[in-house]
Design an enzyme around this catalytic site. Structure first.
Site, mmCIF file in Angstrom:
data_model
loop_
_atom_site.group_PDB
_atom_site.id
_atom_site.type_symbol
_atom_site.label_atom_id
_atom_site.label_comp_id
_atom_site.label_asym_id
_atom_site.label_seq_id
_atom_site.Cartn_x
_atom_site.Cartn_y
_atom_site.Cartn_z
ATOM 1 N N ILE B 149 0.644 -1.128 -0.146
ATOM 2 C CA ILE B 149 0.107 -0.129 -0.064
ATOM 3 C C ILE B 149 0.977 1.312 0.040
ATOM 4 O O ILE B 149 1.679 1.421 0.848
ATOM 5 C CB ILE B 149 -1.041 -0.017 1.329
ATOM 6 C CG1 ILE B 149 -1.875 -1.279 1.267
ATOM 7 C CG2 ILE B 149 -1.801 1.355 1.297
ATOM 8 C CD1 ILE B 149 -2.519 -1.556 2.719
ATOM 9 N N CYS B 150 0.864 2.043 -0.844
ATOM 10 C CA CYS B 150 1.363 3.213 -1.171
ATOM 11 C C CYS B 150 3.022 2.948 -0.797
ATOM 12 O O CYS B 150 3.377 2.347 -1.776
ATOM 13 C CB CYS B 150 0.882 4.309 -0.158
ATOM 14 S SG CYS B 150 1.208 6.218 -0.554
ATOM 15 N N GLU B 151 3.497 3.712 -0.118
ATOM 16 C CA GLU B 151 5.030 3.684 0.004
ATOM 17 C C GLU B 151 5.427 2.038 0.144
ATOM 18 O O GLU B 151 6.343 1.537 -0.132
ATOM 19 C CB GLU B 151 5.650 4.149 1.052
ATOM 20 C CG GLU B 151 7.238 4.087 0.993
ATOM 21 C CD GLU B 151 7.769 5.131 2.306
ATOM 22 O OE1 GLU B 151 7.084 5.301 3.287
ATOM 23 O OE2 GLU B 151 9.016 5.358 2.237
ATOM 24 N N GLY B 153 3.761 -0.145 -0.879
ATOM 25 C CA GLY B 153 3.632 -0.768 -2.619
ATOM 26 C C GLY B 153 5.052 -0.690 -3.180
ATOM 27 O O GLY B 153 5.482 -1.856 -3.870
ATOM 28 N N THR B 173 -1.500 -1.041 -4.470
ATOM 29 C CA THR B 173 -2.463 -0.416 -4.425
ATOM 30 C C THR B 173 -2.013 1.054 -3.976
ATOM 31 O O THR B 173 -0.855 1.327 -3.182
ATOM 32 C CB THR B 173 -3.550 -0.652 -3.112
ATOM 33 O OG1 THR B 173 -3.156 -0.654 -1.821
ATOM 34 C CG2 THR B 173 -4.115 -2.315 -3.350
#
Lengths: 270, 368
Positions: B149-151, B153, B173
């Site tokens: 998720i985000c960083e 990811g 994501t």
């Protein structure tokens, strides 16, 4: 409708009284707006007068709301009172959202005052060039954001002025218009080179001041055999290096004994 | 109404009628204690802890058969993983458990100045690698699915690119891959983080990190607030008033606030890589970003990839995420575009439903 429809509801009575005070305070502003006596939007002085008037109206609203909420006698540091004041203070608009980094930096830079121990030192530090530069850059940054707010006002007045029907609209609709324009202009401002440059200079000035302050404090500490931040940071670096070495060695041993999975990627000391 | 006529009092009252709501809501707000605002309540057990890093396994829901292999959720170092389990009725974690996903999460904890030297290499090839090994040993498997998720990811991508033999599926994501992708986003309100970072010299970023040891959470929080200026200004007045009438809505609002307030410092050395090598220099898509002394090659991502992005993401503009399609080496690449913004992917009821069902079906199809 009866003369006093809320007779059985003292809260509603109080609320209506407050709203009346609020509207009374606003009446001159909205009356001017509805009569079309809008200030000359190209004249900064008139904009300034208008902004001051809005501030005064919001202060009236605060007084009315504080009275309704039983906060008028509370000390200024009362949380509810502070919250209400913040919510109703348009000046907050010029800080929050666009000036957050500046505020955070200033808070971090200024740190905690140690009145007895460090006051003289702090006073001396605040006289340094870095402090003066930080203040100057902060002022210039504020000037850039202030211009954005002036543009918001101008656009708002132009939009309301052009649309006669909207002048008779309710304040809430004007509020929504105000927010939409403010959002557009602030986002546009944030992407301007002028703003980014001002913010960059504030950041540099804040960090330069912090660096100077740290050096002075560390000098003071060293003369009194107190460990400095730099020395502790050195220790952190040494511990970090040792942790990696220990980990790598433990992993080598474990892999040799087959108690952990072998890794294809064995860089990073793993 | 004539131009000089005063505004209609009743219509004004109707629209400013929130004063009474405020008073009532203030009372409701005052009655809520910090302990009442719970986040991340789905039961989980500690599997492994190393320094500040903890690995948890979510307890499977009684009566629900576990139908997938282990899936590890990896959040970023900016913010906390609690976003995925913010409230019971909008919890990605709970939704996945209900479908039978075997779910783990890594919690990076709250780094302090003692952690300022930790690099992204350490997080990927040290902590994350150890978490993966722990799960594989525990599950008796050779491969794991990772949901970044985000960083997180990006961390997952880096791990998968260098440890492909351990990654069965990669789910990303709202993850930036092309850090200059904002330049292709037509919405000018998106991507301020990219613009702001590029506006700084490297020396500014180094000095910021040197000064504080880490990248202070207060700084990242303030940048996020700046991205939505008016929303920030109206949050504690108009928005708060809108939710105080309903206790559950108020609690949801406060849960989000609790999550927002929980913003750890980003370890300094890793922040330099994040801001300079990735945000400014865009090394990941150029193949010049090095991890543990080796360049990370996105073509090495040959496992199935599900890339989920938000169509109106102002923090990670969608072109930053979708660029992966051109660069990954896999033949099994799927994209899922969700309506709404960055956080909406995890808190919007609509997105939650789409995300959890798509994710589960995508995983099930790739279990064989």
């Amino acid at each position: 409708m009866s003369d006093k429809p809320t007779a059985s509801n003292p809260l509603m009575d109080a609320w209506l009284a407050g709203q009346k005070a609020f509207l009374d305070a606003q009446a001159p502003f909205w009356q001017e707006l509805s009569q079309g006596s809008l200030p000359d939007t190209s004249d900064p002085d008139q904009l300034s007068i208008l902004f001051r008037r809005v501030n005064e109206q919001c202060r009236s609203l605060f007084d009315a709301m504080a009275a309704i909420g039983g906060l008028e006698d509370e000390p200024e540091e009362n949380v509810a009172r502070q919250t209400l004041r913040r919510m109703l203070d348009p000046m907050q608009f010029s800080y929050a959202g666009v000036d957050e980094v500046n505020q955070v930096l200033l808070n971090l830079v200024e740190g905690t005052d140690v009145p007895d121990l460090m006051e003289l030192e702090r006073q001396r530090l605040k006289a340094t060039r870095e402090w003066a530069v930080l203040k100057r850059e902060g002022t210039e940054y504020r000037a850039v954001t202030a211009m954005a707010w002036a543009r918001v006002y101008r656009r708002f007045l132009e939009e309301v002025g052009e649309d006669l029907a909207s002048r008779t609209g309710i304040p809430y609709q004007h509020f929504e218009t105000w927010l939409r324009i403010a959002n557009d202009e602030l986002i546009r401002m944030q992407r301007s080179e002028e703003y980014l440059d001002a913010q960059r200079r504030v950041l540099r000035a804040g960090l330069n001041y912090r660096e100077r302050e740290r050096k002075l404090i560390e000098n003071w500490c060293e003369t009194r055999s107190i460990p400095t931040r730099s020395e502790i940071d050195d220790l952190h670096g040494i511990v970090y290096g040792l942790r990696k070495e220990v980990r790598a060695l433990k992993r080598q041993v474990a892999e040799r004994h087959g108690t952990v999975r072998k890794r294809v990627n064995t860089a990073n000391g793993t | 109404m004539e131009r000089n006529e005063a505004p209609d009092l009743r219509s004004v009252l109707e629209n400013f009628g929130t004063a009474a709501d405020f008073l009532e809501g203030a009372g409701r707000l005052a009655g809520i204690a910090d302990k009442d605002v719970e986040v991340a309540t789905t039961p989980k057990e500690l599997v492994f802890r190393q320094e500040k890093v903890s690995l948890y396994r979510y307890r499977p829901i009684e009566g629900v058969e576990v139908r997938t292999g282990p899936v590890l959720i990896v959040y970023g170092l900016i913010g906390r993983y609690t976003m995925i389990d913010l409230q019971e009725d909008r919890s990605l974690v709970r939704n996945l458990l209900l479908r039978g996903v075997d779910l783990y999460v890594v919690d990076w904890g709250h780094p302090t100045r003692a952690d300022q030297n930790l690099t992204l290499d350490d997080y990927v090839n040290w902590y994350l690698a150890d978490c993966v090994d722990q799960i594989l040993d525990r599950a008796g498997r050779e491969e794991i699915s990772i949901l970044g998720i985000c960083e997180g990811g990006v961390l997952s991508t880096l791990y998968a690119a260098q440890n492909g033999e351990r990654v069965k599926n990669l789910i990303l994501t709202i993850t930036p891959i092309d850090f200059h992708g904002d330049l292709r986003d037509t919405d000018s309100s998106h991507g301020f983080l990219n613009v702001w970072t590029r506006s700084l010299d490297d020396s500014d970023i180094r000095k910021l990190v040197d000064t504080f040891g880490n990248l202070p959470g207060e700084i990242t929080a303030s940048i996020f607030q700046m991205m939505t200026p008016v929303k920030t200004l109206t949050k504690y007045n108009r928005d708060l008033l809108a939710v105080t009438a309903n206790e559950e809505s108020l609690l949801n609002f406060l849960r989000m606030e609790k999550w927002l307030a929980d913003r750890p410092d980003h370890p300094g050395a890793g922040a330099l890589q994040w801001l300079i090598e990735l945000y400014k220099e865009n090394r990941l898509i150029k193949g010049t970003f090095e991890l543990s002394g080796k360049p990370v090659c996105l073509e090495a991502l040959t496992m199935p990839i599900l890339n989920v992005y938000a169509e109106h993401d102002h923090i990670i503009p969608s072109p930053c995420s979708t660029r992966l399609k051109e660069l990954a080496g896999t033949d099994d690449y799927t994209e899922l575009a969700l309506p709404g913004g960055h956080v909406g992917v995890y808190v919007s009821r609509k997105c939650q439903g789409i995300l959890s069902s798509t994710l589960f079906e995508w995983l099930i199809e790739r279990q064989k």
